[in-house]
Design a protein around this motif. Structure first.
Motif, PDB file in Angstrom:
ATOM      1  N   ASP A 183       0.837  -1.197   0.000  1.00 22.78           N
ATOM      2  CA  ASP A 183       0.000   0.000   0.000  1.00 22.78           C
ATOM      3  C   ASP A 183       0.872   1.246   0.000  1.00 22.78           C
TER       4      ASP A 183
ATOM      5  N   LEU B 162      -3.922  -2.778  -5.668  1.00 24.21           N
ATOM      6  CA  LEU B 162      -3.685  -3.097  -4.267  1.00 24.21           C
ATOM      7  C   LEU B 162      -4.768  -4.028  -3.732  1.00 24.21           C
TER       8      LEU B 162
ATOM      9  N   ALA C 255      -4.253   2.230  -9.258  1.00 23.14           N
ATOM     10  CA  ALA C 255      -3.351   1.868  -8.157  1.00 23.14           C
ATOM     11  C   ALA C 255      -4.147   1.259  -6.995  1.00 23.14           C
TER      12      ALA C 255
ATOM     13  N   GLN D   8      -5.989   8.735  -0.345  1.00 26.29           N
ATOM     14  CA  GLN D   8      -5.086   7.586  -0.393  1.00 26.29           C
ATOM     15  C   GLN D   8      -4.180   7.599   0.842  1.00 26.29           C
TER      16      GLN D   8
ATOM     17  N   SER E 272       3.777   1.435  -1.332  1.00 23.65           N
ATOM     18  CA  SER E 272       4.307   1.538  -2.695  1.00 23.65           C
ATOM     19  C   SER E 272       3.277   2.163  -3.630  1.00 23.65           C
ATOM     20  N   ILE E 273       2.009   1.769  -3.441  1.00 27.33           N
ATOM     21  CA  ILE E 273       0.929   2.343  -4.243  1.00 27.33           C
ATOM     22  C   ILE E 273       0.787   3.829  -3.940  1.00 27.33           C
TER      23      ILE E 273
ATOM     24  N   SER F  98       0.789   6.966  -6.456  1.00 27.07           N
ATOM     25  CA  SER F  98      -0.270   7.973  -6.454  1.00 27.07           C
ATOM     26  C   SER F  98       0.298   9.376  -6.251  1.00 27.07           C
TER      27      SER F  98
END
Length: 218
Positions: free
Chosen positions: A52, A90, A86, A150, A54-55, A59
């Protein structure tokens, strides 16, 4: 779109770039530590939490790229699409790893590093999210608002993973780790839908969605 004067918009552009830069740096470190600790402890939730992060880097990176453009507003919709994809990626990964952990009954070991990391994130992430969302709403940027959500998701997930790690350490409830992973997936999928539906502008009271309604709670 924002009615702020050009000078104020320039300040907000710079502020958002600084916030996303700080978010990227923190999440890179967070991802490395979480994935490494999760692999050692066989923790699906901790590895998912690292992914997450990394996502979140992806973002925030998309938003940072957008605000390096001469007219950032023109790139709102494609950047929202990147954020949405993204989230979906995930959700799929964490669902798969959590289900496999439940079915295979993987033994999750105690992780002091994971507990400390997620506890710190519970404190840090809300501040970054609030700062970006406030600037994004004033500017009228749907992408900044979506990216702030996010980041806030990261705070929620930090709390969920922290609870799973602590309960596993105290009571040996290994299944809690996988359930926490599924919580991550649910949050991620929901926010992916919101990002995908997001219009190309935002008002000071919330995001304008494709159905024409204003969600003042976002």
């Amino acid at each position: 779109m924002s009615t702020a004067p050009k000078s104020r918009r320039h300040v907000l552009h710079r502020r958002i770039k600084l916030i996303v830069a700080a978010t990227i740096v923190y999440n890179v470190v967070e991802a490395i530590v979480a994935i490494s600790a999760g692999a050692v402890a066989s923790s699906a939730a901790l590895v998912g939490f690292g992914l997450d992060s990394s996502i979140e880097v992806l973002s925030a990176g998309a938003v940072a790229w957008q605000f390096t453009r001469r007219e950032p507003e023109r790139w709102e919709k494609p950047t929202l699409r990147v954020i949405a994809v993204a989230f979906f990626a995930l959700a799929v990964y964490v669902t798969a790893t959590s289900v496999l952990a439940l079915v295979g009954r993987v033994e999750v070991e105690h992780s002091t590093v994971g507990i400390v990391l997620t506890a710190v994130s519970v404190i840090v992430m809300p501040f970054l999210s609030y700062a970006e969302r406030r600037a994004g709403r004033e500017l009228g940027s749907a992408t900044a608002v979506a990216d702030s959500k996010q980041t806030l998701i990261c705070a929620y997930l930090s709390a969920a993973v922290l609870a799973g790690l602590v309960l596993n350490s105290l009571f040996g409830w290994t299944w809690v780790d996988a359930v926490a992973g599924l919580v991550i997936a649910v949050f991620a999928f929901r926010e992916g839908i919101e990002a995908w539906k997001g219009d190309t502008c935002a008002t000071s009271v919330g995001m304008v969605l494709d159905d024409g309604h204003i969600d003042a709670q976002q």
